[in-house]
Enzyme design. Structure first.
Site, short mmCIF file in Angstrom:
data_model
loop_
_atom_site.label_atom_id
_atom_site.label_comp_id
_atom_site.label_asym_id
_atom_site.label_seq_id
_atom_site.Cartn_x
_atom_site.Cartn_y
_atom_site.Cartn_z
N GLU A 84 -4.56 4.57 15.40
CA GLU A 84 -3.18 4.37 14.96
C GLU A 84 -2.32 5.62 15.17
O GLU A 84 -1.28 5.78 14.53
CB GLU A 84 -3.16 3.97 13.48
N SER A 99 -3.77 -1.64 10.82
CA SER A 99 -2.83 -2.06 11.85
C SER A 99 -3.38 -3.16 12.76
O SER A 99 -3.01 -3.26 13.93
CB SER A 99 -2.37 -0.87 12.71
N TYR A 119 4.42 -3.60 15.75
CA TYR A 119 5.10 -2.37 16.14
C TYR A 119 6.01 -2.50 17.37
O TYR A 119 6.58 -1.51 17.82
CB TYR A 119 4.06 -1.26 16.38
N ARG A 141 1.39 -1.31 0.11
CA ARG A 141 1.82 -2.65 0.52
C ARG A 141 0.61 -3.58 0.51
O ARG A 141 -0.43 -3.25 1.09
CB ARG A 141 2.44 -2.63 1.91
N ASP A 196 -0.95 -7.28 1.47
CA ASP A 196 -0.76 -8.41 2.38
C ASP A 196 -1.50 -9.64 1.87
O ASP A 196 -2.64 -9.53 1.39
CB ASP A 196 -1.26 -8.05 3.78
N GLU A 213 -5.49 -7.39 2.08
CA GLU A 213 -5.80 -5.97 1.93
C GLU A 213 -4.62 -5.25 1.28
O GLU A 213 -3.51 -5.77 1.21
CB GLU A 213 -6.12 -5.32 3.28
N ASN A 218 -2.59 -1.67 1.79
CA ASN A 218 -2.37 -0.54 2.68
C ASN A 218 -1.81 0.61 1.85
O ASN A 218 -0.71 0.50 1.31
CB ASN A 218 -1.37 -0.95 3.78
N GLY A 266 3.32 1.68 7.06
CA GLY A 266 4.07 2.24 8.17
C GLY A 266 5.53 2.50 7.81
O GLY A 266 6.11 1.82 6.97
#
Length: 296
Positions: free
Chosen positions: A7, A137, A200, A239, A241, A257, A259, A263
């Site tokens: 990443e 990611s 991205y 964050r 998900d 998950e 994070n 990002g």
């Protein structure tokens, strides 16, 4: 920013965005781009610039798995995001699931298997997902659909041991937690699935904020995101998900998950949610720096 993980480019993009916003917020900023000489390079750079706070914009292995956090603890420097243990737990998908299971949070079942075996046979019934146990990611993710004739042909650069988990159908939802506050629910809409390119690439996905979902599902997402954040012992910004199978109502909501270092690129979700609730990007950066100082 930077680092040796898969990443790296995401981290460089996040780092540039954060540095610019921190300057707008009034801070003096030194950008440290890491290569493979990690430990020595970090110690030399930080000893030279003597920062008040380290803003950690690294992603992936070493940057968000507890390693650099441990080094910063050793150096006695305040830093953003979660600490050593929470970072390590969140990055290890199996250990994170153990924590979620102990907190009675909804997850799908999974196993850890040899990649060689996964290439030879279906280790669990399809549909299922194969992924590295400690990457982010959507790096190295394979989806095996129901009725697939053969197991996935994993690339040679996959780790020797991988996670195989039951596929969670439904809509893609996500919630950012800022300290003890869950901000909003975003739905992520893509033509295919939410892979690295969709995350991205500008235009790779569409973000609907607030998500057009029933109030009970929104409330459940906000509550579950806070609980998942707490179950791992996270700090700062995270964050969470989700997948939501709307045919099953609240029972169809699954945590994928957490994070611990979302990002901060131009297409990222956490800054978008902060802006939605009235916190612009420089203000978000200021909050993260002040949060790091208060925790130290």
């Amino acid at each position: 920013m930077g680092g040796p993980s898969a990443e790296r480019e995401v981290s460089l993009s996040s780092g540039r965005e954060c540095a610019d916003a921190l300057r707008v917020a009034g801070y003096q900023v030194t950008q440290i781009v890491l290569d493979d000489a990690l430990g020595d390079q970090v110690v030399r750079a930080l000893t030279e610039c003597q920062p008040d706070v380290v803003f950690n914009a690294l992603h992936g292995k070493w940057g968000e798995d507890g390693c650099v956090q441990g080094l910063l603890e050793w150096l006695g420097l305040p830093y953003t995001h979660s600490g050593v243990l929470a970072s390590a737990l969140a990055m290890d998908k199996t250990r994170a699931k153990d924590a979620f299971r102990a907190a009675n949070l909804p997850i799908v079942e999974s196993v850890i298997a040899d990649a060689a075996e996964v290439r030879l046979r279906h280790v669990i019934p399809a549909p299922y997902v194969v992924k590295p146990n400690d990457e982010g990611s959507s790096v190295g993710v394979y989806i095996v659909h129901d009725g697939a004739n053969q197991p996935p042909q994993l690339s040679d650069d996959m780790p020797e041991r991988v996670m195989v988990e039951t596929y969670a159908p439904g809509r893609e939802l996500t919630t950012t937690v800022m300290g003890d506050r869950a901000l909003e629910v975003t739905e992520i809409i893509t033509d295919g699935w939410y892979d690295y390119a969709a995350k991205y690439t500008v235009g790779g996905s569409r973000h609907v904020i607030p998500a057009q979902i029933p109030d009970d599902i929104r409330d459940a997402c906000l509550s579950l995101a806070r609980r998942a954040h707490d179950a791992l012992g996270c700090s700062g910004l995270t964050r969470t998900d989700f997948r939501w199978d709307e045919a099953r109502g609240v029972e169809g909501l699954i945590i994928l998950e957490v994070n611990t270092q979302p990002g901060m690129t131009p297409t990222s979700l956490a800054p978008e949610q902060a802006a939605h609730v009235g916190i612009d990007f420089p203000a978000l950066m200021r909050w993260m720096v002040e949060d790091a100082m208060c925790r130290s």
